[in-house]
Design an enzyme around this catalytic site. Structure first.
Site, mmCIF file in Angstrom:
data_model
loop_
_atom_site.group_PDB
_atom_site.id
_atom_site.type_symbol
_atom_site.label_atom_id
_atom_site.label_comp_id
_atom_site.label_asym_id
_atom_site.label_seq_id
_atom_site.Cartn_x
_atom_site.Cartn_y
_atom_site.Cartn_z
ATOM 1 N N HIS A 234 1.072 -0.578 0.377
ATOM 2 C CA HIS A 234 0.115 -0.028 -0.238
ATOM 3 C C HIS A 234 0.789 1.625 0.142
ATOM 4 C CE1 HIS A 234 -3.391 2.539 0.154
ATOM 5 N NE2 HIS A 234 -2.524 3.018 1.336
ATOM 6 N N TYR A 238 1.023 5.171 -2.811
ATOM 7 C CA TYR A 238 1.288 6.599 -2.193
ATOM 8 C C TYR A 238 3.416 7.032 -2.308
ATOM 9 C CZ TYR A 238 -2.360 6.351 0.175
ATOM 10 O OH TYR A 238 -3.570 6.210 0.522
ATOM 11 N N HIS A 385 -9.859 1.094 -10.524
ATOM 12 C CA HIS A 385 -9.141 1.827 -9.524
ATOM 13 C C HIS A 385 -7.810 2.171 -10.186
ATOM 14 C CE1 HIS A 385 -8.214 3.589 -5.523
ATOM 15 N NE2 HIS A 385 -7.636 2.435 -5.276
ATOM 16 N N PHE A 386 -7.370 1.208 -10.280
ATOM 17 C CA PHE A 386 -5.472 1.642 -10.418
ATOM 18 C C PHE A 386 -5.265 2.026 -11.671
ATOM 19 C CE2 PHE A 386 -4.622 -3.231 -10.728
ATOM 20 C CZ PHE A 386 -4.006 -3.093 -11.545
ATOM 21 N N HIS A 387 -6.380 2.314 -12.944
ATOM 22 C CA HIS A 387 -6.072 3.176 -13.941
ATOM 23 C C HIS A 387 -6.263 4.192 -13.632
ATOM 24 C CE1 HIS A 387 -4.595 -0.746 -15.113
ATOM 25 N NE2 HIS A 387 -4.128 -0.460 -16.456
ATOM 26 N N ARG A 448 -10.367 -9.705 -12.528
ATOM 27 C CA ARG A 448 -9.166 -9.249 -12.917
ATOM 28 C C ARG A 448 -8.390 -10.448 -13.228
ATOM 29 N NH1 ARG A 448 -6.230 -6.323 -8.002
ATOM 30 N NH2 ARG A 448 -4.361 -6.570 -9.367
ATOM 31 N N ARG A 449 -6.858 -10.355 -13.784
ATOM 32 C CA ARG A 449 -6.095 -11.215 -13.416
ATOM 33 C C ARG A 449 -6.483 -12.421 -14.673
ATOM 34 N NH1 ARG A 449 -2.688 -10.390 -7.615
ATOM 35 N NH2 ARG A 449 -1.383 -8.819 -9.581
HETATM 36 FE FE1 HAS Z 1 -5.792 2.167 -4.160
HETATM 37 C C1 HAS Z 1 -6.068 -0.978 -4.476
HETATM 38 C C2 HAS Z 1 -7.245 1.816 -1.346
HETATM 39 C C3 HAS Z 1 -5.646 5.416 -3.628
HETATM 40 C C4 HAS Z 1 -3.428 2.497 -6.518
HETATM 41 N N1 HAS Z 1 -4.879 0.472 -4.948
HETATM 42 C C5 HAS Z 1 -5.094 -0.771 -5.129
HETATM 43 C C6 HAS Z 1 -4.535 -1.453 -5.929
HETATM 44 C C7 HAS Z 1 -3.691 -0.298 -6.582
HETATM 45 C C8 HAS Z 1 -3.989 1.289 -5.978
HETATM 46 C C9 HAS Z 1 -2.605 -0.227 -7.930
HETATM 47 O O1 HAS Z 1 -8.756 -0.159 0.736
HETATM 48 C C10 HAS Z 1 -4.674 -2.712 -6.303
HETATM 49 C C11 HAS Z 1 -3.761 -3.449 -6.481
HETATM 50 C C12 HAS Z 1 -3.411 -5.423 -6.412
HETATM 51 O O2 HAS Z 1 -2.944 -5.241 -7.167
HETATM 52 O O3 HAS Z 1 -4.172 -5.856 -6.128
HETATM 53 N N2 HAS Z 1 -6.621 3.625 -2.567
HETATM 54 C C13 HAS Z 1 -6.943 3.107 -1.711
HETATM 55 C C14 HAS Z 1 -7.371 4.016 -0.800
HETATM 56 C C15 HAS Z 1 -6.981 5.193 -1.538
HETATM 57 C C16 HAS Z 1 -6.416 4.582 -3.194
HETATM 58 C C17 HAS Z 1 -8.634 3.995 0.090
HETATM 59 N N3 HAS Z 1 -4.189 3.272 -4.244
HETATM 60 C C18 HAS Z 1 -4.302 4.805 -4.138
HETATM 61 C C19 HAS Z 1 -3.659 5.746 -5.219
HETATM 62 C C20 HAS Z 1 -3.516 4.873 -6.003
HETATM 63 C C21 HAS Z 1 -3.926 3.273 -5.760
HETATM 64 C C22 HAS Z 1 -3.003 7.110 -5.006
HETATM 65 C C23 HAS Z 1 -1.970 4.720 -6.502
HETATM 66 C C24 HAS Z 1 -1.348 5.343 -7.245
HETATM 67 N N4 HAS Z 1 -6.887 0.348 -3.201
HETATM 68 C C25 HAS Z 1 -7.458 0.822 -1.957
HETATM 69 C C26 HAS Z 1 -7.251 -0.495 -1.333
HETATM 70 C C27 HAS Z 1 -7.423 -1.615 -2.791
HETATM 71 C C28 HAS Z 1 -7.021 -0.835 -3.503
HETATM 72 C C29 HAS Z 1 -9.115 -0.354 -0.384
HETATM 73 C C30 HAS Z 1 -7.512 -2.621 -2.152
HETATM 74 C C31 HAS Z 1 -8.612 -3.465 -3.058
HETATM 75 C C32 HAS Z 1 -8.634 -4.845 -3.218
HETATM 76 O O4 HAS Z 1 -9.840 -5.563 -2.807
HETATM 77 O O5 HAS Z 1 -8.149 -6.106 -3.869
HETATM 78 C C33 HAS Z 1 -6.961 6.752 -1.156
HETATM 79 O O6 HAS Z 1 -5.597 7.244 -0.689
HETATM 80 C C34 HAS Z 1 -7.271 7.396 -2.257
HETATM 81 C C35 HAS Z 1 -7.898 9.065 -1.817
HETATM 82 C C36 HAS Z 1 -7.950 9.913 -2.521
HETATM 83 C C37 HAS Z 1 -9.579 10.742 -2.847
HETATM 84 C C38 HAS Z 1 -8.729 12.162 -3.372
HETATM 85 C C39 HAS Z 1 -8.529 13.925 -3.494
HETATM 86 C C40 HAS Z 1 -9.124 14.910 -4.945
HETATM 87 C C41 HAS Z 1 -7.863 14.936 -5.506
HETATM 88 C C42 HAS Z 1 -8.218 15.455 -6.246
HETATM 89 C C43 HAS Z 1 -7.828 17.238 -6.408
HETATM 90 C C44 HAS Z 1 -8.330 17.541 -7.594
HETATM 91 C C45 HAS Z 1 -7.706 18.146 -8.536
HETATM 92 C C46 HAS Z 1 -7.802 19.434 -9.893
HETATM 93 C C47 HAS Z 1 -6.437 18.587 -8.128
HETATM 94 C C48 HAS Z 1 -10.050 11.473 -1.612
HETATM 95 C C49 HAS Z 1 -6.847 15.139 -4.039
HETATM 96 C C50 HAS Z 1 -8.841 19.547 -9.936
HETATM 97 C C51 HAS Z 1 -9.745 19.719 -11.061
HETATM 98 C C52 HAS Z 1 -10.299 21.524 -11.785
HETATM 99 C C53 HAS Z 1 -10.103 21.513 -13.526
HETATM 100 C C54 HAS Z 1 -10.817 21.988 -10.846
HETATM 101 CU CU CU Z 2 -3.801 0.077 -0.461
#
Ligand code: HAS
Ligand code: CU
Length: 585
Positions: A234, A238, A385-387, A448-449
């Site tokens: 995990h 980050y 999700h991860f794409h 998947r996979r």
């Molecule tokens: Fe995830 C599975 C939970 C973030 C990557 N995640 C994965 C896997 C990958 C991955 C690769 O709890 C698959 C692993 C595998 O192969 O099995 N993930 C989360 C949570 C977050 C999260 C709670 N993941 C990421 C990030 C990744 C990533 C970042 C890569 C870089 N994820 C999971 C969980 C799994 C999981 C379970 C397991 C699933 C399973 O069952 O296998 C959080 O960090 C997300 C927080 C994000 C936010 C969004 C905030 C919004 C922002 C945007 C601001 C807007 C802007 C633009 C700047 C709360 C910051 C505005 C534009 C205008 C035009 C105004």
């Molecule tokens: Cu994770």
């Protein structure tokens, strides 16, 4: 504070470091190209449109795709970005370039070794193979060279982190009373959690996977190697995200024409990632029967807390963009959005990456809920999700900022900026198709996979459309993504082949509305935060690891198929319940 301003490009300021960053970027782009090609082969194969590869080799292709993209592409790029951030913000070169090139060499040698081992799997005549996916835990087993390659790569990245620390230590001796400049602060906090978390995978590889693949031990405790992998697995997400966040904080406001809203808030965000990134890994194991539900619950709570720094980021970054837009004459509640520099691919790519990350945050929250996770785990949803996260928030930010970095590193103008704009838009559109369809397909139970997800005889009933429609969206999306990658490579190659110009903007990064002087001094106490991070890791992992090893031994035979309960949690829960009942009575 726009350090380095008016003193030319990065190449003018730090020619030797620029050469190193060029090397890391080019290594990263080579991995991106091959990885993307594998991605195209996979979507075409999975949806049964064009099958150029035998299904038996699918895992080898999938491993190559994932290792090259999530490890090689991202990490080579980010060591370059952090090197830029540290040298620019400290306004000093690295301490010893021989050391710097040594870690680059370790990383390059390690990834070549791992890559060659995976590719060996395609040819019967070559006795190498690593069809173990990028989550390389037991029971899948690779050739030992694969693990050796990965270990070298990771050790190389640790040395890179130590390089940034060395710069900071040297700078601190000369500037004892100064606050750590923000980009350096970001690189250092990220390094700390990267080293803490990757110790887990290092132990798994060195103590278990290498001896096992060499035949020195007969078996390993599969659940233990999984748990050690996710200890790192995990936090690694980050490690990919933090450099993108750094660019959203220190570059996006500048490109938007404004200032960073709050330096103190940015520090708080990075401290939160340092202390919470690792004690959350078990949320990838909600469905592992060998880990007690109580531990999973604790990890779920940690994960929900970990949403906070991203929500703070959404606020700060959008506020900074709004500040920029208003400086450019934007008005109204939402009218300011029109005043942003949408024709600039650096801006548009980063803004669209941010927008997609907002959606990714929602699917992350769903993954993180223990009970809802049972619905989506191991389905195509997770791939969707991860794409959005690593495949867009990170990858698109890296590609978009390349259009800013490349001139800084080469002294040459971007060959064709309009094509750059088309490239980032194409990525956004392609990913909208592909990832949305993957999420929906996952909800319909499509796994998947697997190379053969047809499951004829079953009737999938998605909420709307059909499986054929979902598949078509994935293929359209995947193809657009590949075209976007080709355009990116073309622009990079043509830019590098161009000739030098002297009209480039100076190196630098965004100034702040509220600067480090507004941040409590304790935020810069890296020892304190590293200590808390380690304490939280011990709290989250000591009991689960003790229980896994206690039940099945260090070397196997592995997890039990029945759900586990942890006595302490049951007893504590019972005690609390009894006393509550007592109070009510
Ligand atoms: Fe995830 C599975 C939970 C973030 C990557 N995640 C994965 C896997 C990958 C991955 C690769 O709890 C698959 C692993 C595998 O192969 O099995 N993930 C989360 C949570 C977050 C999260 C709670 N993941 C990421 C990030 C990744 C990533 C970042 C890569 C870089 N994820 C999971 C969980 C799994 C999981 C379970 C397991 C699933 C399973 O069952 O296998 C959080 O960090 C997300 C927080 C994000 C936010 C969004 C905030 C919004 C922002 C945007 C601001 C807007 C802007 C633009 C700047 C709360 C910051 C505005 C534009 C205008 C035009 C105004
Ligand atoms: Cu994770």
């Amino acid at each position: 504070m726009s350090l380095g301003a008016n003193s030319g490009t990065y190449l003018d300021q730090f020619p030797d470091e620029a050469k190193l960053i060029r090397a890391t970027f080019y290594s990263s782009f080579a991995a991106l190209f091959v990885g993307a090609l594998m991605g195209l082969l996979q979507v075409l194969h999975r949806v049964d449109i064009l099958r150029l590869i035998p299904s038996e080799d699918y895992y080898s292709y999938l491993t190559l795709h994932a290792v090259l993209l999530v490890l090689t592409f991202t990490i080579f790029f980010l060591v370059g970005v952090f090197t830029w951030g540290v040298t620019t913000s400290l306004d000093r070169g690295l301490e010893d370039l021989r050391y710097t090139w040594a870690w680059y060499g370790l990383m390059a040698g390690g990834s070549l070794l791992a890559g060659i081992t995976i590719i060996g799997g395609f040819f019967d005549a070559i006795p190498l193979s690593a069809a173990v996916l990028y989550t390389f835990y037991a029971p899948l087993q690779a050739h030992p060279l694969f693990y050796v390659g990965l270990a070298l790569f990771i050790v190389g990245s640790w040395f890179a982190g130590i390089d940034w620390f060395r710069s900071w230590w040297a700078w601190k001796r000369e500037n004892p009373d100064e606050r750590i400049p923000l980009p350096t602060f970001m690189a250092l906090t990220t390094t700390l959690f990267w080293i803490i978390s990757s110790l887990g995978v290092a132990i798994s590889v060195v103590v278990f996977m290498i001896p096992w693949s060499l035949g020195l031990i007969d078996q390993v405790n599969a659940l233990l190697t999984r748990t050690l992998f996710w200890f790192f697995g995990h936090a690694v997400v980050y490690f990919w995200l933090m450099p993108a966040y750094m660019l959203w904080y220190v570059m996006l406001p500048k490109i938007s024409g404004g200032k960073l809203f709050s330096d103190p808030l940015a520090r708080v965000v990075f401290v939160l990632f340092l202390i919470l990134s690792t004690p959350t890994g078990i949320h990838h194991q909600y469905l592992d029967p060998g880990i007690a539900e109580g531990f999973k619950f604790i990890v779920m709570v940690n994960t929900m807390f970990l949403l906070l720094p991203s929500l703070l980021t959404a606020f700060t970054v959008v506020a900074s963009m709004e500040h920029g837009a208003r400086q450019r004459g934007g008005t109204g509640y939402f009218g300011w959005l029109r005043a942003l520099p949408w024709r600039n691919p650096v801006f548009t790519g980063m803004a669209l990456a941010g927008l997609m990350f907002a959606a990714a945050g929602f699917s992350g929250m769903i993954n993180a809920g223990m009970n809802i996770n049972y619905l989506v785990h191991n389905t195509w949803w997770v791939v969707g999700h991860f794409h959005l996260t690593v495949g867009t928030a990170v990858a698109l930010t890296f590609m978009a900022t390349t259009y800013w970095f490349l001139p800084q590193l080469t002294g040459k103008k971007i060959w064709n900026k309009s094509l750059g704009l088309a490239q980032v838009l194409l990525w956004f559109i392609g990913m909208t198709f592909m990832s949305n369809a993957m999420h929906r397909a996952g909800l319909a139970g499509i796994p998947r996979r697997t190379a053969e997800p047809q499951y004829s005889g079953f009737d999938f009933q998605p909420a709307a459309g059909s499986v054929a429609e979902l598949n078509m969206q994935v293929v359209i999306g995947g193809t657009l993504l590949f075209i976007s990658t080709l355009l990116f490579m073309l622009i990079v190659v043509m830019t590098v082949r161009g000739s030098k110009v002297d009209t480039l903007p100076a190196n630098g990064y965004a100034e702040t509305l509220s600067g480090p002087e507004d941040a409590p001094l304790v935020l810069d106490n890296l020892r304190l935060w590293a200590g808390i991070a380690i304490a939280l890791v011990v709290l989250a992992y000591a009991l689960p690891l003790a229980s896994i090893i206690g039940r099945h031994g260090l070397f196997g035979p592995g997890g039990s198929p029945s759900p586990q309960f942890i006595d302490t949690v049951v007893f504590t829960g019972q005690a609390i319940f009894d006393s509550l009942v007592g109070v009510i009575r």
